[in-house]
Design a protein around this motif. Structure first.
Motif, PDB file in Angstrom:
ATOM      1  N   LEU A 199       7.474   3.774  -5.634  1.00 64.56           N
ATOM      2  CA  LEU A 199       7.397   2.353  -5.970  1.00 64.56           C
ATOM      3  C   LEU A 199       8.742   1.650  -5.782  1.00 64.56           C
ATOM      4  CD1 LEU A 199       5.179   2.396  -9.200  1.00 64.56           C
ATOM      5  CD2 LEU A 199       4.516   1.678  -6.903  1.00 64.56           C
ATOM      6  N   ASN A 200       9.810   2.348  -6.122  1.00 66.51           N
ATOM      7  CA  ASN A 200      11.160   1.797  -5.927  1.00 66.51           C
ATOM      8  C   ASN A 200      11.289   0.397  -6.526  1.00 66.51           C
ATOM      9  OD1 ASN A 200      13.836   1.869  -5.028  1.00 66.51           O
ATOM     10  ND2 ASN A 200      13.310   0.911  -3.052  1.00 66.51           N
ATOM     11  N   GLY A 201      10.726   0.221  -7.719  1.00 64.59           N
ATOM     12  CA  GLY A 201      10.855  -1.047  -8.406  1.00 64.59           C
ATOM     13  C   GLY A 201       9.799  -2.082  -8.068  1.00 64.59           C
ATOM     14  N   ILE A 209      -1.065   9.023  -3.349  1.00 66.00           N
ATOM     15  CA  ILE A 209      -0.981   8.908  -4.801  1.00 66.00           C
ATOM     16  C   ILE A 209      -2.023   7.892  -5.264  1.00 66.00           C
ATOM     17  CG2 ILE A 209       0.451   8.183  -6.750  1.00 66.00           C
ATOM     18  CD1 ILE A 209       2.909   9.059  -5.155  1.00 66.00           C
ATOM     19  N   THR A 210      -2.784   8.253  -6.282  1.00 66.83           N
ATOM     20  CA  THR A 210      -3.768   7.343  -6.865  1.00 66.83           C
ATOM     21  C   THR A 210      -3.345   7.010  -8.294  1.00 66.83           C
ATOM     22  OG1 THR A 210      -5.567   8.291  -5.547  1.00 66.83           O
ATOM     23  CG2 THR A 210      -6.185   7.026  -7.490  1.00 66.83           C
ATOM     24  N   PHE A 211      -3.280   5.720  -8.588  1.00 65.30           N
ATOM     25  CA  PHE A 211      -2.887   5.227  -9.915  1.00 65.30           C
ATOM     26  C   PHE A 211      -4.090   4.452 -10.473  1.00 65.30           C
ATOM     27  CE2 PHE A 211       0.506   2.415 -12.237  1.00 65.30           C
ATOM     28  CZ  PHE A 211       0.015   2.845 -13.455  1.00 65.30           C
ATOM     29  N   ARG A 212      -4.703   5.015 -11.523  1.00 66.96           N
ATOM     30  CA  ARG A 212      -5.917   4.429 -12.090  1.00 66.96           C
ATOM     31  C   ARG A 212      -5.769   4.209 -13.588  1.00 66.96           C
ATOM     32  NH1 ARG A 212     -10.665   8.515 -12.235  1.00 66.96           N
ATOM     33  NH2 ARG A 212      -9.677   9.067 -14.218  1.00 66.96           N
ATOM     34  N   VAL A 213      -6.354   3.129 -14.069  1.00 66.21           N
ATOM     35  CA  VAL A 213      -6.490   2.911 -15.505  1.00 66.21           C
ATOM     36  C   VAL A 213      -7.972   2.719 -15.783  1.00 66.21           C
ATOM     37  CG1 VAL A 213      -5.919   1.468 -17.476  1.00 66.21           C
ATOM     38  CG2 VAL A 213      -4.208   1.861 -15.697  1.00 66.21           C
ATOM     39  N   ARG A 214      -8.502   3.484 -16.739  1.00 68.54           N
ATOM     40  CA  ARG A 214      -9.941   3.442 -17.005  1.00 68.54           C
ATOM     41  C   ARG A 214     -10.210   3.215 -18.487  1.00 68.54           C
ATOM     42  NH1 ARG A 214     -13.399   8.147 -14.427  1.00 68.54           N
ATOM     43  NH2 ARG A 214     -12.762   9.411 -16.229  1.00 68.54           N
ATOM     44  N   LYS A 215     -11.134   2.306 -18.753  1.00 67.47           N
ATOM     45  CA  LYS A 215     -11.642   2.100 -20.107  1.00 67.47           C
ATOM     46  C   LYS A 215     -12.898   2.948 -20.259  1.00 67.47           C
ATOM     47  CE  LYS A 215     -11.740  -2.473 -19.861  1.00 67.47           C
ATOM     48  NZ  LYS A 215     -11.884  -3.907 -20.257  1.00 67.47           N
ATOM     49  N   GLU A 216     -12.853   3.868 -21.202  1.00 62.63           N
ATOM     50  CA  GLU A 216     -13.987   4.739 -21.491  1.00 62.63           C
ATOM     51  C   GLU A 216     -14.480   4.411 -22.894  1.00 62.63           C
ATOM     52  OE1 GLU A 216     -12.947   8.811 -20.886  1.00 62.63           O
ATOM     53  OE2 GLU A 216     -12.013   8.449 -18.929  1.00 62.63           O
ATOM     54  N   GLY A 217     -15.433   3.487 -22.976  1.00 62.86           N
ATOM     55  CA  GLY A 217     -15.819   2.991 -24.294  1.00 62.86           C
ATOM     56  C   GLY A 217     -14.621   2.306 -24.910  1.00 62.86           C
ATOM     57  N   GLN A 239       8.016  11.093  -8.942  1.00 64.30           N
ATOM     58  CA  GLN A 239       7.718  10.804  -7.543  1.00 64.30           C
ATOM     59  C   GLN A 239       7.055   9.432  -7.406  1.00 64.30           C
ATOM     60  OE1 GLN A 239       8.617  12.295  -4.883  1.00 64.30           O
ATOM     61  NE2 GLN A 239       7.421  11.108  -3.402  1.00 64.30           N
ATOM     62  N   LEU A 240       6.173   9.093  -8.350  1.00 65.70           N
ATOM     63  CA  LEU A 240       5.539   7.776  -8.354  1.00 65.70           C
ATOM     64  C   LEU A 240       6.588   6.676  -8.418  1.00 65.70           C
ATOM     65  CD1 LEU A 240       3.088   5.796  -8.811  1.00 65.70           C
ATOM     66  CD2 LEU A 240       3.381   6.259 -11.252  1.00 65.70           C
ATOM     67  N   GLY A 254       0.788  -1.218   0.000  1.00 66.69           N
ATOM     68  CA  GLY A 254       0.000   0.000   0.000  1.00 66.69           C
ATOM     69  C   GLY A 254       0.822   1.271   0.000  1.00 66.69           C
ATOM     70  N   ASP A 255       1.981   1.238  -0.682  1.00 68.21           N
ATOM     71  CA  ASP A 255       2.887   2.395  -0.669  1.00 68.21           C
ATOM     72  C   ASP A 255       2.264   3.642  -1.296  1.00 68.21           C
ATOM     73  OD1 ASP A 255       5.621   1.218   0.263  1.00 68.21           O
ATOM     74  OD2 ASP A 255       4.888  -0.209  -1.219  1.00 68.21           O
ATOM     75  N   LEU A 256       1.495   3.477  -2.367  1.00 60.03           N
ATOM     76  CA  LEU A 256       0.923   4.644  -3.032  1.00 60.03           C
ATOM     77  C   LEU A 256      -0.135   5.307  -2.159  1.00 60.03           C
ATOM     78  CD1 LEU A 256       0.585   3.432  -6.732  1.00 60.03           C
ATOM     79  CD2 LEU A 256       2.494   4.569  -5.598  1.00 60.03           C
TER      80      LEU A 256
END
Length: 209
Positions: free
Chosen positions: A114-116, A51-59, A109-110, A44-46
Motif C-alpha cells: 500500500l505504501n501509504g 492480496i485480498t483485503f475483505r471486511v465482512r459483517k456476520e450478523g 507485506q500489505l 489495484g495494487d493489492l
C-alpha cells in the motif's frame, strides 16, 4: 471446495442428506446474513500482488480478513492463507484500517504494498449463509450454502453455491465429500471465488463502456 448449485431447491435436499445427517455435529446448524466489502487502491495494487483485503459483517460481528498466496483452484478446491481479525467498530466496513494486520508478516507485506495509499471498496457481496459442522471421524468440516448477490458499480451477479471448508484433518476428506455431493446432486465445481467473479464482472463491463 466451492460448487455451484443448480437451484435453491437442491440446498434443501442437501440438508436432508442421510450421510451428512449421520456425521452432523448436533446444534451447529445455523443461518447467518452476511455482507462483505472488498478493498483495493485506485491503482489495484493489492490485486496485482495477489492480496485480498475483505471486511465482512456476520450478523452482529465484524471481521477483517487478509488473504494471500492463493493457488490456482482445481476442481473447485481453493487453497489460500488467511488471517481473520475481529473488529469492534462497524465503520471498518466502510473505512477499514490496514494497520489491523500490522502484527503479522502478511500484514507487514500489505502495508508495504500500500505504501501509504488509501483503500476503497470495489465491490460488495450480500448473501444468506446456512451452515453446519460435520465430523466423519478423521476430519471436521463446515458445509455451507450461500444464496445472494454480488454487487458492483458495473452490474450484479447471483450467488447460489455450496462450500466445504476444512477446519481440521485430512484435505482428501474434502475432496471425497465434494465428489459425493457433486455426484448425488449434480453440483458443478466453481473455480472462481465470489471476489474473482465480481472482479470479472467489473472488467467485462469496463471493457464494454
Amino acid at each position: 471446495m466451492k460448487m455451484v448449485l443448480p437451484d435453491k431447491s437442491v440446498a434443501e435436499r442437501i440438508w436432508e442428506d442421510p450421510y451428512l445427517s449421520k456425521i452432523e455435529e448436533q446444534g451447529t446448524r445455523e443461518a447467518v446474513y452476511m455482507e462483505a466489502a472488498y478493498f483495493d487502491t485506485e491503482e489495484g495494487d493489492l490485486g496485482r500482488s495477489d492480496i485480498t483485503f475483505r471486511v465482512r459483517k456476520e450478523g452482529p460481528k465484524v471481521i477483517a480478513t487478509l488473504k494471500w498466496n492463493g493457488k490456482a483452484p482445481v476442481g473447485g478446491l481453493h487453497i489460500r492463507e488467511e488471517i481473520n481479525v475481529p473488529v469492534d467498530d462497524p465503520i471498518c466496513f466502510i473505512q477499514p484500517d490496514p494497520e489491523l494486520f500490522r502484527e503479522s508478516e502478511a500484514g507487514q507485506q500489505l502495508l508495504k504494498v500500500l505504501n501509504g495509499k488509501e483503500v476503497h471498496s470495489i465491490l460488495e457481496i450480500h448473501f444468506l449463509r446456512t451452515r453446519e459442522r460435520v465430523d466423519n471421524g478423521t476430519s471436521i468440516c463446515e458445509i455451507s450454502v450461500d444464496t445472494g448477490e454480488i454487487l458492483t458499480d458495473y452490474g450484479t451477479a447471483p450467488i447460489c453455491e455450496m462450500e466445504i471448508e476444512l477446519f481440521s484433518g485430512d484435505p482428501e476428506d474434502v475432496k471425497k465429500m465434494g465428489s459425493y455431493l457433486a455426484n448425488t446432486y449434480g453440483l458443478v465445481p466453481e473455480d472462481r471465488s465470489k471476489y474473482a467473479r465480481g472482479l470479472a464482472l467489473i472488467q467485462k463491463n469496463q471493457s464494454q463502456n
